[in-house]
Design a protein around this motif. Sequence first.
Motif, PDB file in Angstrom:
ATOM      1  N   ILE A 178      -8.885   5.613  -4.647  1.00 50.54           N
ATOM      2  CA  ILE A 178      -8.419   6.574  -4.477  1.00 50.54           C
ATOM      3  C   ILE A 178      -7.195   7.413  -5.728  1.00 50.54           C
ATOM      4  N   LYS A 179      -7.033   7.955  -5.962  1.00 48.46           N
ATOM      5  CA  LYS A 179      -6.550   9.300  -6.683  1.00 48.46           C
ATOM      6  C   LYS A 179      -6.158  10.383  -5.528  1.00 48.46           C
ATOM      7  N   VAL A 180      -3.910  10.513  -5.411  1.00 47.91           N
ATOM      8  CA  VAL A 180      -3.692  11.537  -4.389  1.00 47.91           C
ATOM      9  C   VAL A 180      -3.039  12.654  -5.988  1.00 47.91           C
ATOM     10  N   LYS A 181      -3.646  14.300  -4.885  1.00 45.52           N
ATOM     11  CA  LYS A 181      -2.957  15.003  -5.786  1.00 45.52           C
ATOM     12  C   LYS A 181      -1.632  16.271  -4.640  1.00 45.52           C
ATOM     13  N   ARG A 182      -0.331  16.432  -5.111  1.00 46.22           N
ATOM     14  CA  ARG A 182      -0.107  16.579  -4.315  1.00 46.22           C
ATOM     15  C   ARG A 182       0.304  18.318  -4.835  1.00 46.22           C
ATOM     16  N   ARG A 183      -0.537  18.896  -3.321  1.00 39.11           N
ATOM     17  CA  ARG A 183       0.029  20.649  -3.855  1.00 39.11           C
ATOM     18  C   ARG A 183       0.936  21.366  -2.528  1.00 39.11           C
ATOM     19  N   THR A 184       2.177  21.455  -3.241  1.00 37.71           N
ATOM     20  CA  THR A 184       3.397  21.990  -2.634  1.00 37.71           C
ATOM     21  C   THR A 184       3.382  23.643  -3.358  1.00 37.71           C
ATOM     22  N   ALA A 213       1.053  -1.067  -0.010  1.00 37.55           N
ATOM     23  CA  ALA A 213       0.453  -0.227   0.093  1.00 37.55           C
ATOM     24  C   ALA A 213       0.856   0.930  -0.333  1.00 37.55           C
ATOM     25  N   PRO A 214       0.313   2.414  -0.895  1.00 36.23           N
ATOM     26  CA  PRO A 214       1.176   3.393  -0.891  1.00 36.23           C
ATOM     27  C   PRO A 214       1.272   4.233   0.557  1.00 36.23           C
ATOM     28  N   ALA A 215       2.075   4.860   0.841  1.00 38.62           N
ATOM     29  CA  ALA A 215       2.042   5.349   2.278  1.00 38.62           C
ATOM     30  C   ALA A 215       2.663   7.132   1.652  1.00 38.62           C
ATOM     31  N   VAL A 216       2.270   8.261   1.970  1.00 39.85           N
ATOM     32  CA  VAL A 216       2.388   9.900   1.683  1.00 39.85           C
ATOM     33  C   VAL A 216       2.486  10.288   2.890  1.00 39.85           C
ATOM     34  N   MET A 217       3.914  11.161   3.006  1.00 34.83           N
ATOM     35  CA  MET A 217       4.478  12.610   3.773  1.00 34.83           C
ATOM     36  C   MET A 217       3.826  14.145   2.816  1.00 34.83           C
ATOM     37  N   ALA A 218       3.452  14.896   3.653  1.00 31.31           N
ATOM     38  CA  ALA A 218       4.322  15.959   2.855  1.00 31.31           C
ATOM     39  C   ALA A 218       4.569  17.080   4.032  1.00 31.31           C
ATOM     40  N   LYS A 219       5.344  17.708   3.218  1.00 32.25           N
ATOM     41  CA  LYS A 219       5.745  18.975   4.288  1.00 32.25           C
ATOM     42  C   LYS A 219       4.536  19.752   5.402  1.00 32.25           C
ATOM     43  N   GLY A 220       5.669  20.377   6.146  1.00 32.65           N
ATOM     44  CA  GLY A 220       4.220  20.684   6.953  1.00 32.65           C
ATOM     45  C   GLY A 220       3.146  22.050   6.727  1.00 32.65           C
ATOM     46  N   LEU A 221       2.130  22.014   6.722  1.00 35.90           N
ATOM     47  CA  LEU A 221       1.101  22.553   6.624  1.00 35.90           C
ATOM     48  C   LEU A 221       1.735  24.334   6.162  1.00 35.90           C
ATOM     49  N   TYR A 222       1.887  24.549   6.866  1.00 34.96           N
ATOM     50  CA  TYR A 222       2.367  26.658   6.667  1.00 34.96           C
ATOM     51  C   TYR A 222       3.977  26.664   5.576  1.00 34.96           C
ATOM     52  N   GLN A 223       4.132  25.235   5.503  1.00 35.53           N
ATOM     53  CA  GLN A 223       5.646  24.896   4.302  1.00 35.53           C
ATOM     54  C   GLN A 223       4.942  24.696   2.345  1.00 35.53           C
ATOM     55  N   GLY A 224       3.652  24.757   3.013  1.00 29.60           N
ATOM     56  CA  GLY A 224       2.843  24.587   1.518  1.00 29.60           C
ATOM     57  C   GLY A 224       2.483  23.396   1.063  1.00 29.60           C
ATOM     58  N   SER A 225       2.796  22.628   1.760  1.00 29.68           N
ATOM     59  CA  SER A 225       1.687  21.220   1.645  1.00 29.68           C
ATOM     60  C   SER A 225       0.817  20.537   2.027  1.00 29.68           C
ATOM     61  N   TYR A 226       0.067  19.343   0.886  1.00 31.98           N
ATOM     62  CA  TYR A 226      -0.762  19.081   1.843  1.00 31.98           C
ATOM     63  C   TYR A 226      -1.091  18.567   0.547  1.00 31.98           C
ATOM     64  N   HIS A 227      -2.109  17.436   0.613  1.00 30.84           N
ATOM     65  CA  HIS A 227      -2.897  16.387  -0.273  1.00 30.84           C
ATOM     66  C   HIS A 227      -3.886  16.396  -0.302  1.00 30.84           C
ATOM     67  N   LEU A 228      -4.488  16.308  -1.622  1.00 25.23           N
ATOM     68  CA  LEU A 228      -6.377  16.529  -2.206  1.00 25.23           C
ATOM     69  C   LEU A 228      -6.108  15.253  -2.553  1.00 25.23           C
ATOM     70  N   ILE A 229      -7.361  13.830  -1.996  1.00 27.99           N
ATOM     71  CA  ILE A 229      -7.801  12.656  -2.408  1.00 27.99           C
ATOM     72  C   ILE A 229      -9.118  12.935  -2.471  1.00 27.99           C
ATOM     73  N   GLU A 230      -9.175  11.868  -3.743  1.00 24.35           N
ATOM     74  CA  GLU A 230     -10.290  12.008  -4.656  1.00 24.35           C
ATOM     75  C   GLU A 230     -10.437  10.412  -4.085  1.00 24.35           C
ATOM     76  N   VAL A 231     -12.241   9.767  -3.855  1.00 29.53           N
ATOM     77  CA  VAL A 231     -12.057   8.736  -3.729  1.00 29.53           C
ATOM     78  C   VAL A 231     -13.352   8.329  -4.619  1.00 29.53           C
ATOM     79  N   THR A 232     -13.321   7.199  -5.299  1.00 30.15           N
ATOM     80  CA  THR A 232     -14.789   6.994  -5.923  1.00 30.15           C
ATOM     81  C   THR A 232     -15.110   5.837  -5.707  1.00 30.15           C
ATOM     82  N   LYS A 233     -15.713   4.585  -6.141  1.00 30.25           N
ATOM     83  CA  LYS A 233     -16.357   3.536  -5.883  1.00 30.25           C
ATOM     84  C   LYS A 233     -15.180   2.330  -5.782  1.00 30.25           C
ATOM     85  N   ASP A 234     -14.355   2.553  -6.801  1.00 25.38           N
ATOM     86  CA  ASP A 234     -13.007   1.768  -7.256  1.00 25.38           C
ATOM     87  C   ASP A 234     -11.480   2.227  -6.703  1.00 25.38           C
TER      88      ASP A 234
END
Length: 708
Positions: A244-250, A221-242
């Motif tokens: 999970i799509k992970v996008k990174r904002r940085t 299973a994939p694992a993701v880490m982001a920089k600190g929120l104050y450093q401008g990073s987070y993940h947007l995760i889209e879920v369907t019935k089939d």
Amino acid sequence: MTLPLNTRKLILFLSATALFAIPARADFTFVHVTDSHVGATQGEGSNADRDAVAFREIASLNPRPAFVVHTGDVCETATPREYAVWRETLKSLADIPIHIAPGNHDVRWNPLGKEGYRLGTGQPLYHSWDYQNIHFVLLDPTVLLQHWGHFSRAQLDWLKRDLAKVGTDRPIVIGFHHWVGRDTVQVDNEEELLELVAPYNVRLWLQGHGHADLQWNVNGAPAVMAKGLYQGSYHLIEVTKDSIKVKRRTLGKPGGDEIVRDKSVPGATNVQWRELMTVPLAKPAPYRLRIGFRNEQGATQIVGIPQGREAVEYQLNGSTYAPMSASDMFDDDAKYAAIPNPELMPGEQYARVRVTLGDGRQYVKSAPFFINGAVTPAWSTNAGGAIQSHLVRAGDSLYVSTMGNDLVVLDPATGKEQWRFTAEDAIFSTPVIDNGAVYFGSADHNVYAIDTKTHQPKWTFKTGGAVLAGPAVAQGVVCVGSVDQVIYGLDAATGREKWRVKGENMYQSNTATDGRRFFVGGWDNTFRAIDAASGKVVWQKKVGRDAKSGKILFYYSPAISSPAVGEGKVFVTSNDGVLHAFDAATGDIAWEFDGKKLGYSSPLYHDGRVYCAIGDQGHVFCWEAKTGQKKWESSVWFVIYDSSFAYSSGKVFIGSVDGAFNALDAETGKVVWQYRLGPGHVFASPAADEGRVYIGSLSGRVTALPAK
């Protein structure tokens, strides 16, 4: 009106084409953030200000996220003021729900520990919830007063019950602060967690702590880490019935082939959106990786048997992964690594075997094996809770404080339990035994005096916060500091308060005494000498400077190291790595040693000498107590944090974080022997008598080893 057949076919064709042309809309989205590190200020450019900007952006996302998952380090030092700023910052998220897991910064310096986190965030330490087709779990790997990780036994038992209700097919997302599944081990019992969740359909791990935009794989299973929120990073995760799509904002420089610019998401010109992965929700077929051991010609062979001819690596006792060679020992796919036994210290070793598949999935299998040697434990027993403080050998007993709420008293000859006392919360406090009573504090806010014969309380005293510090007794007074920022002087016979000294921050280290004065260091950068009878502050010193600015800073307080007394002096290390020798009567500096590293280990005074570990690289020292002349400097080659020296039979003993226990010649500093205790971070300090030395770890195990 009925349309002609050809027209109906055309409409159906166009509808189908449109379905393929337009990306499927996610059933729901959520956002993963971590490490917001809110401080006590909200001004422009502060972490709180940057976090608020990010929250406003998240609140404006279309579609609107169902919730936010935060994987820890909400605040920097987690004071009530910082949590108040956090709650104000959180308003920028509008009405989007947030689920939070604690990070080390949320409990390490928190004046109320984990209780302060619960009060500050209004959230439990760990919890789970269901949203549409996904089961979510947030866990708590934080260790009181440490930046390392450990999952408590109670938490793992809860998780086992929680997942049993979910079943093995439903997709699961698990989040927490400290990472697992990477080369560098942060959570000492991560294998217990991975073994527990192995039968279930874990599809994504959400992590923090590392302040880096990373992704890796944990048992398929994939694992993701982001920089600190104050450093401008987070993940947007889209879920369907089939899936999970992970996008990174940085934040970063514009450009780059791998950058996916999503115009539907607002942001500045230097905001980058990268599509990291799409993960199917269907449970993958299990991957069977086996591990075995055998000894041949004075070497231990670690054998890994994958399902196919993939590349296989091994890791020994938390070291860097190395490739394994082909072997025909079991079958054509087997791989092995041979380690000469003389290169391994005696004791319990821990090996991991890792296979990487062509699609990037990784699977790890771990197992212990033993190496016999000249050093053999007299006994080993489990105290039932993680051990972090100093063990105490007194009278006919060995006293062990546990984070499982128990003071456990063992027979030092056999390891058998003599008796135990259970408080209402963790016992980090190092006990002191005096005049038929054992005195200690608990995170339940109480100071206890327990009769050593009846094992019943003689008295309890309620403070305003967790009592993590260890007491000392002199002139009929028990002196101990509390996280409520008060140093208490209590009547040893009755528990009645005789005096108090108000500090400016919490206390966690042990009190020392020369019989006339008490010596206490705290997180207010102040080291105090207090008259035992009156409670008058005889002298106090501000210590703990930042090497670059020269300013006194909170982080470098004399707060973790416990003082030692001898030669008319009191010795204490501040967190900047400076060992201070103060005149016990006046507070004048007799001598100092600047180790220029961390100063968490407590000094030991014995027979005119001072022994201490300074830094996090295993460096240990000995000085003449009178003059500060360095007698020797040595190394045990393994990281030492809070563990401190004990003396017996011409040797000094100290534990390393990774479980290596070390015996050094007290005269020369030469390493005499080492013994590997097995999994479980070692922050505890040993106790010793003439024949044995005793040490505990976060695994809850207490081990007796020969001192001679």
